[in-house]
Design an enzyme around this catalytic site. Sequence first.
Site, PDB file in Angstrom:
ATOM      1  N   ASP A   1      -7.696   4.503   6.207  1.00 50.24           N
ATOM      2  CA  ASP A   1      -6.498   5.003   5.507  1.00 50.24           C
ATOM      3  C   ASP A   1      -5.934   6.226   6.229  1.00 50.24           C
ATOM      4  O   ASP A   1      -5.471   7.186   5.612  1.00 50.24           O
ATOM      5  CB  ASP A   1      -6.791   5.327   4.033  1.00 50.24           C
ATOM      6  CG  ASP A   1      -5.507   5.467   3.207  1.00 50.24           C
ATOM      7  OD1 ASP A   1      -4.406   5.191   3.741  1.00 50.24           O
ATOM      8  OD2 ASP A   1      -5.609   5.849   2.027  1.00 50.24           O
TER       9      ASP A   1
ATOM     10  N   ASP B   1       0.812  -1.219   0.000  1.00 52.95           N
ATOM     11  CA  ASP B   1       0.000   0.000   0.000  1.00 52.95           C
ATOM     12  C   ASP B   1       0.843   1.265   0.000  1.00 52.95           C
ATOM     13  O   ASP B   1       1.844   1.370   0.676  1.00 52.95           O
ATOM     14  CB  ASP B   1      -0.926   0.033   1.219  1.00 52.95           C
ATOM     15  CG  ASP B   1      -1.781   1.290   1.227  1.00 52.95           C
ATOM     16  OD1 ASP B   1      -2.418   1.562   0.207  1.00 52.95           O
ATOM     17  OD2 ASP B   1      -1.787   2.011   2.237  1.00 52.95           O
TER      18      ASP B   1
END
Lengths: 345, 440
Positions: B308, B155
């Site tokens: 996130d 990520d």
Amino acid sequence: MSAISEADAGPTHPDQGVGPHLISIADLGASGIAEVLRVAEAFAEVERRSIPKVPTLRGKVVATLFFEESTRTRLSFETAAKRLSADVLSLAVASSSVQKGESLRDTVETVEAMGIDAIVLRHRASGAPAQVARWVRRARVLNAGDGWHEHPTQALVDCFTVRQVLAEAAGVAPASLGVSCFAGLKVLIVGDVRHSRVARSEILAYRALGAEVALCGPPSLLPSDLTGWGVSVEADLDDALGGADVVSLLRLQAERGSGTHVPSLREYTAGWGLSAVRMARLAPQAIVTHPGPMVRGVEIASDVAELPSVVVTRQVTNGVAVRMAVLFLLLGSEVALEGLGGDRG
Amino acid sequence: MAEGAPSVVVRGGKVVSGGRARRADVALEGGVVAAVGPDLAVPPGAVVLDAGGCLVSAGLVDIHAHLREPGAEEAETVASACRAAALGGFTAVVAMPNTDPPIDSASVVADVRALAAGAPCEVLVAGAITLGRKGERLAPLRELAMLGVRLFTDDGTGVQDGGLLLRALEYAQGLGVVLAEHCEDASLSAGGCMHEGAWSSLLGLPGIPAAAEEAMLARDLALVAQTGAPMHFLHLSTAGSVELFAAARARGLPVTAEVTPHHLALSDAAVAGYDPVFKVNPPLRPEADVEALRRAVAAGTLDAIATDHAPHPPEAKDLPFDQAPPGMLGLETALAVSVNALSGYCSAERVLAKMTAAPAAIAGVSVAGRPAASAQGGPVVAGAAAHLCVFDPAASWTVDPASLASRSANTPFARTTLVGRVRHTVFAGTPVVVDAELVC
């Protein structure tokens, strides 16, 4: 004309909420543009004097912060400030603390701490002047070109120049035309619109004044989405030229990556360059503008660049008066314009 | 924290389970739920948490948080992120591996776990798919899996080399792990700093087309079909992604997906003032995409809501828009923002399910993967771990970036008034947040 995007759909230009600054043509609106043109005519008259200088901004300090190279815009702003008797501070970024890693915000705060009244900012990042306008305490911020976003004084210069040429053709004083001469005027903007801050400012200015704006360029060099722009797109330059009153040529911005958007300069010139043959399609009274620097042989043929209807040199000359007007309107509101005597000091 | 956990009674609330709520008190004893029922007796010496008007849920589970430690402690530490998580109602967070050094070795896994000792929430460590997240060679997936790492992701970027991802999916089969992808084809997004569309055109900012996400998602779905290996998709943000994902789900592929609160709440119009606090990756998308994401959550297509959470110090967000790093805070506002954004689309109970049971299952820490007494994500029943989030759906509060527990202040919801606030958080039987204040 095809694919007209609706002016009332999609995003509108953001209100920067920075009234005292000039970040975008949208900060001015039609009435603001008209006022700049009116004041610029008065300063154009000053420039014709033997001592082209007025005391209007005496005691004011104007700082030019150019984080990207420029010849004409910087010289034009500095000349304008000096003719208004302002002091000019010029930050040469190449030899400044910026090279030591100082941030834009710290640089601006340092410059402002020196008591300056206006920051003329050029930056390669779109939006930098809007951000700086939020950081300053009292200085006015003038956008001298930010990334692909806007170059408002260039658009004002172009409007001023177009009106001047129209007035000469009509045999009247430019001021007498107001801004009514722009209503219905057909403006064709040609070339790399995607990467052009001049195009974005011109479109806002010409549209605000009632002109009809069409774009023509390689589709890969047009903005990906024109919702809300109120412009049309012309697929073929040869077809489009005949109906244009004003042709605004843009530079192919190879340094902004447009080199990968077209197969070759040769192919670009063949499709979208203003050649002598294409020039002949233009109406005799049509005006061709270019914000400079021109790349002869790419967007304009060298012999075409020399024709009288190509008003590039006039744009440069007018740049000083227009920037004097903008500086005056942002910094000298307490000074009556009528008091523009010659410099008797 | 379970040892010496006090007797606690959460009184007067509605207990949420399986997307529904019923009036009940919850008694906690020794770190587990002792009883759930109406009007429970309060044992002598027990702590009473008032939950009048509140929803009492399992503690929230965030499967996507950037804790920044090791390497960027000026932005966040494991400790500060865990305090922010507790205030946000989370009792477990998955630490993303894009630290410096990245979490691609056993030693860094151990380091991050050690940093989380004594924290007011559980930290689950995700590992990188490739060494150094460089997309060149596989990280030691088996070694990390044996240490209990369940999620692997690069990520911050996607695995650009499809051949390498195919090898990773094949190799990981049998390890009981899930690979999670940040879908972004770098050749399509290169240089972009916001969604490519009407706003980027107007603002003169280089765009990231929706196709950058959708192209990689489509490739990855084909690899899942090819291998049968499970995959999780991080922060899907476009209507096109929802469509691709829904079709894959309908074909029975073993895939899950998450969406962030900010992609449910904000559109690309927020970038209009060039404030880098609104710069995030994937970028904020147009209203039509936001609408599609909300509908997909309500319809159950998207499994989980994940933050996130991406802290950046002020100096990093005070740069010109194209230079500022992408990312925004999320932990302390996630539940309220999600409930507000999804109001009119689905109930708060359903939002809670997307932030408890669903993410816990993806992270392998639900009752399916752990003994009930240590599982995350509920259900709130006798014998379950005493991880609770008590949410007051009527409490109104204004987000003040200066008073967040996070070390950074880059919330896009600064000065926004949200309706609904986490009132209490209980971690392993111990109240860690009481009346929206940390007590640990």
